[in-house]
Design an enzyme around this catalytic site. Structure first.
Site, PDB file in Angstrom:
ATOM      1  N   ASP A  86      31.862  54.850 -18.825  1.00 18.28           N
ATOM      2  CA  ASP A  86      31.117  54.971 -17.564  1.00 18.28           C
ATOM      3  C   ASP A  86      31.078  56.450 -17.192  1.00 18.28           C
ATOM      4  O   ASP A  86      32.127  57.069 -16.999  1.00 18.28           O
ATOM      5  CB  ASP A  86      31.828  54.140 -16.487  1.00 18.28           C
ATOM      6  CG  ASP A  86      31.019  54.000 -15.204  1.00 18.28           C
ATOM      7  OD1 ASP A  86      30.097  54.815 -14.973  1.00 18.28           O
ATOM      8  OD2 ASP A  86      31.325  53.082 -14.412  1.00 18.28           O
ATOM      9  N   ASP A  97      24.148  57.366 -12.641  1.00 20.60           N
ATOM     10  CA  ASP A  97      25.419  56.713 -12.967  1.00 20.60           C
ATOM     11  C   ASP A  97      25.122  55.684 -14.064  1.00 20.60           C
ATOM     12  O   ASP A  97      24.237  54.834 -13.895  1.00 20.60           O
ATOM     13  CB  ASP A  97      25.915  56.044 -11.670  1.00 20.60           C
ATOM     14  CG  ASP A  97      27.293  55.440 -11.771  1.00 20.60           C
ATOM     15  OD1 ASP A  97      27.865  55.392 -12.867  1.00 20.60           O
ATOM     16  OD2 ASP A  97      27.797  54.984 -10.719  1.00 20.60           O
ATOM     17  N   HIS A 159      25.639  50.014  -6.300  1.00 18.78           N
ATOM     18  CA  HIS A 159      25.705  50.757  -5.044  1.00 18.78           C
ATOM     19  C   HIS A 159      24.524  51.686  -4.869  1.00 18.78           C
ATOM     20  O   HIS A 159      23.973  52.190  -5.847  1.00 18.78           O
ATOM     21  CB  HIS A 159      26.997  51.575  -5.025  1.00 18.78           C
ATOM     22  CG  HIS A 159      27.298  52.272  -6.331  1.00 18.78           C
ATOM     23  ND1 HIS A 159      26.998  53.580  -6.554  1.00 18.78           N
ATOM     24  CD2 HIS A 159      27.824  51.811  -7.504  1.00 18.78           C
ATOM     25  CE1 HIS A 159      27.358  53.907  -7.798  1.00 18.78           C
ATOM     26  NE2 HIS A 159      27.847  52.854  -8.398  1.00 18.78           N
ATOM     27  N   HIS A 167      28.568  56.102  -3.179  1.00 15.26           N
ATOM     28  CA  HIS A 167      28.564  54.759  -2.577  1.00 15.26           C
ATOM     29  C   HIS A 167      28.081  54.910  -1.143  1.00 15.26           C
ATOM     30  O   HIS A 167      28.869  54.971  -0.211  1.00 15.26           O
ATOM     31  CB  HIS A 167      29.962  54.137  -2.632  1.00 15.26           C
ATOM     32  CG  HIS A 167      30.390  53.815  -4.032  1.00 15.26           C
ATOM     33  ND1 HIS A 167      30.246  52.563  -4.583  1.00 15.26           N
ATOM     34  CD2 HIS A 167      30.909  54.587  -4.998  1.00 15.26           C
ATOM     35  CE1 HIS A 167      30.681  52.583  -5.832  1.00 15.26           C
ATOM     36  NE2 HIS A 167      31.095  53.799  -6.116  1.00 15.26           N
ATOM     37  N   GLU A 191      25.287  47.600 -11.745  1.00 16.30           N
ATOM     38  CA  GLU A 191      26.352  47.570 -12.743  1.00 16.30           C
ATOM     39  C   GLU A 191      27.065  46.228 -12.856  1.00 16.30           C
ATOM     40  O   GLU A 191      28.119  46.020 -12.289  1.00 16.30           O
ATOM     41  CB  GLU A 191      27.355  48.708 -12.540  1.00 16.30           C
ATOM     42  CG  GLU A 191      27.966  48.865 -11.182  1.00 16.30           C
ATOM     43  CD  GLU A 191      28.973  50.032 -11.162  1.00 16.30           C
ATOM     44  OE1 GLU A 191      29.675  50.257 -12.152  1.00 16.30           O
ATOM     45  OE2 GLU A 191      29.043  50.718 -10.130  1.00 16.30           O
ATOM     46  N   GLU A 283      25.513  49.556 -17.094  1.00 13.00           N
ATOM     47  CA  GLU A 283      25.067  50.173 -15.837  1.00 13.00           C
ATOM     48  C   GLU A 283      23.936  51.157 -16.058  1.00 13.00           C
ATOM     49  O   GLU A 283      23.901  51.877 -17.059  1.00 13.00           O
ATOM     50  CB  GLU A 283      26.233  50.911 -15.169  1.00 13.00           C
ATOM     51  CG  GLU A 283      25.846  51.607 -13.862  1.00 13.00           C
ATOM     52  CD  GLU A 283      27.036  52.263 -13.154  1.00 13.00           C
ATOM     53  OE1 GLU A 283      28.042  52.531 -13.809  1.00 13.00           O
ATOM     54  OE2 GLU A 283      26.908  52.505 -11.943  1.00 13.00           O
TER      55      GLU A 283
END
Ligand code: CO
Length: 289
Positions: A86, A97, A159, A167, A191, A283
């Site tokens: 990640d 992300d 998020h 977030h 994700e 993700e």
């Protein structure tokens, strides 16, 4: 008027393009038995080389650890089992992300878990627009993972992302939480996590991942110096002990402890599946226009 080259969309798209290249690169070199420390540094070096910055320390979580494992500066752990990679790329604080999972033990179960997470991400992406609600996205994720006879992790979610904030308020659930609120314009990380365990994570060991949360002057000169470096370098994005060690060596580690005790930093815990089930993750980040 913000110039085109500084717009959130422009910065994000550049970060996202770099992330795409980093993902291909990471998939090409990660092998079983490679030190996690080497993997994390290669990924982070590549992000810099391509003109981005890591938005947070590369998470390399194995098996039942769902997230928030990043190698310490002297880490000896080797890649094995079901590995989640990640990573984030940021340009001017706008982050892409991303995560993928690798099966490093040739296990049919691992491969199915990975396929379930990938399928859930694919299906969620298809309906991720202003016509649909966050609850509907969660339902789609849950259905995809259940069709493989696995569980989504209920207390982890995607998020919304804003500048220097990973977030920023909206959750993208991994199950139908009946949230009827429609998806809005902006950046969102989706994700899904799939597991053959109970479908929940709890806090494990300390992760060595920190985030600046509160500007109260610490007592020691070193801690003040390290805090200043953190604010300038990472702003409010997460960073890790390994990065502080690289810059300040052992005195940086003492400073981190002082800053944590002084309330300047939040120290994240590793997130571990409650029944020690294996966890896969997929993700990506989407800009909704
Ligand atoms: Co994320």
């Amino acid at each position: 008027m913000i110039s085109e080259k500084k717009s959130p969309k422009f910065s994000f798209e550049k970060a996202n393009q770099i992330a795409h290249e980093v993902k291909i690169f990471a998939k090409s070199f990660i092998k079983k038995g490679m030190p996690l420390l080497e993997i994390a540094e290669k990924i982070e070096d590549k992000i810099f080389e391509l003109g981005g910055k890591p938005a947070f320390p590369t998470n390399l979580s194995i098996n039942e650890i769902a997230a928030h494992y990043t190698p310490s500066y002297d880490d000896k752990t080797l890649a094995e089992g079901l590995l989640k990679v990640d990573f984030g790329v940021q340009i001017d604080g706008w982050t892409s992300d991303n995560a993928f999972s690798l099966d490093l033990e040739n296990s049919v179960e691992n491969k199915k878990l990975i396929e379930a997470a990938e399928k859930a991400l694919e299906n969620a992406t298809k309906i991720f627009n202003k016509e649909h609600s966050f609850g509907e996205v969660g339902k789609t994720i849950q259905e995809a993972i259940s069709s493989y006879k696995f569980q989504p992790i209920l207390n982890l979610s995607g998020h919304s992302i804003t500048q220097y904030d990973l977030h920023s308020g909206f959750n993208v659930p991994n199950f139908n939480n009946n949230d009827n609120e429609k998806i809005k314009k902006g950046l969102f990380a989706i994700e899904p996590f799939s597991t053959n365990g109970a479908g929940k994570v709890q806090d494990g060991n300390s992760s060595g991942i920190y985030q600046f949360v509160f500007p109260k002057t610490p007592r020691s000169q070193t801690a003040r110096e390290v805090l200043e470096y953190i604010a300038e370098t990472f702003n409010t994005l997460p960073f890790c002990q390994r990065w502080i060690y690289k810059k300040f060596q052992a005195r940086g580690l003492f400073a981190l402890r002082e800053l944590e005790n002084n309330g300047n930093l939040h120290h994240f815990a590793q997130l571990v599946e409650v029944s020690k089930g294996k966890v896969a993750q997929a993700e990506k980040t989407i800009f909704v226009d």
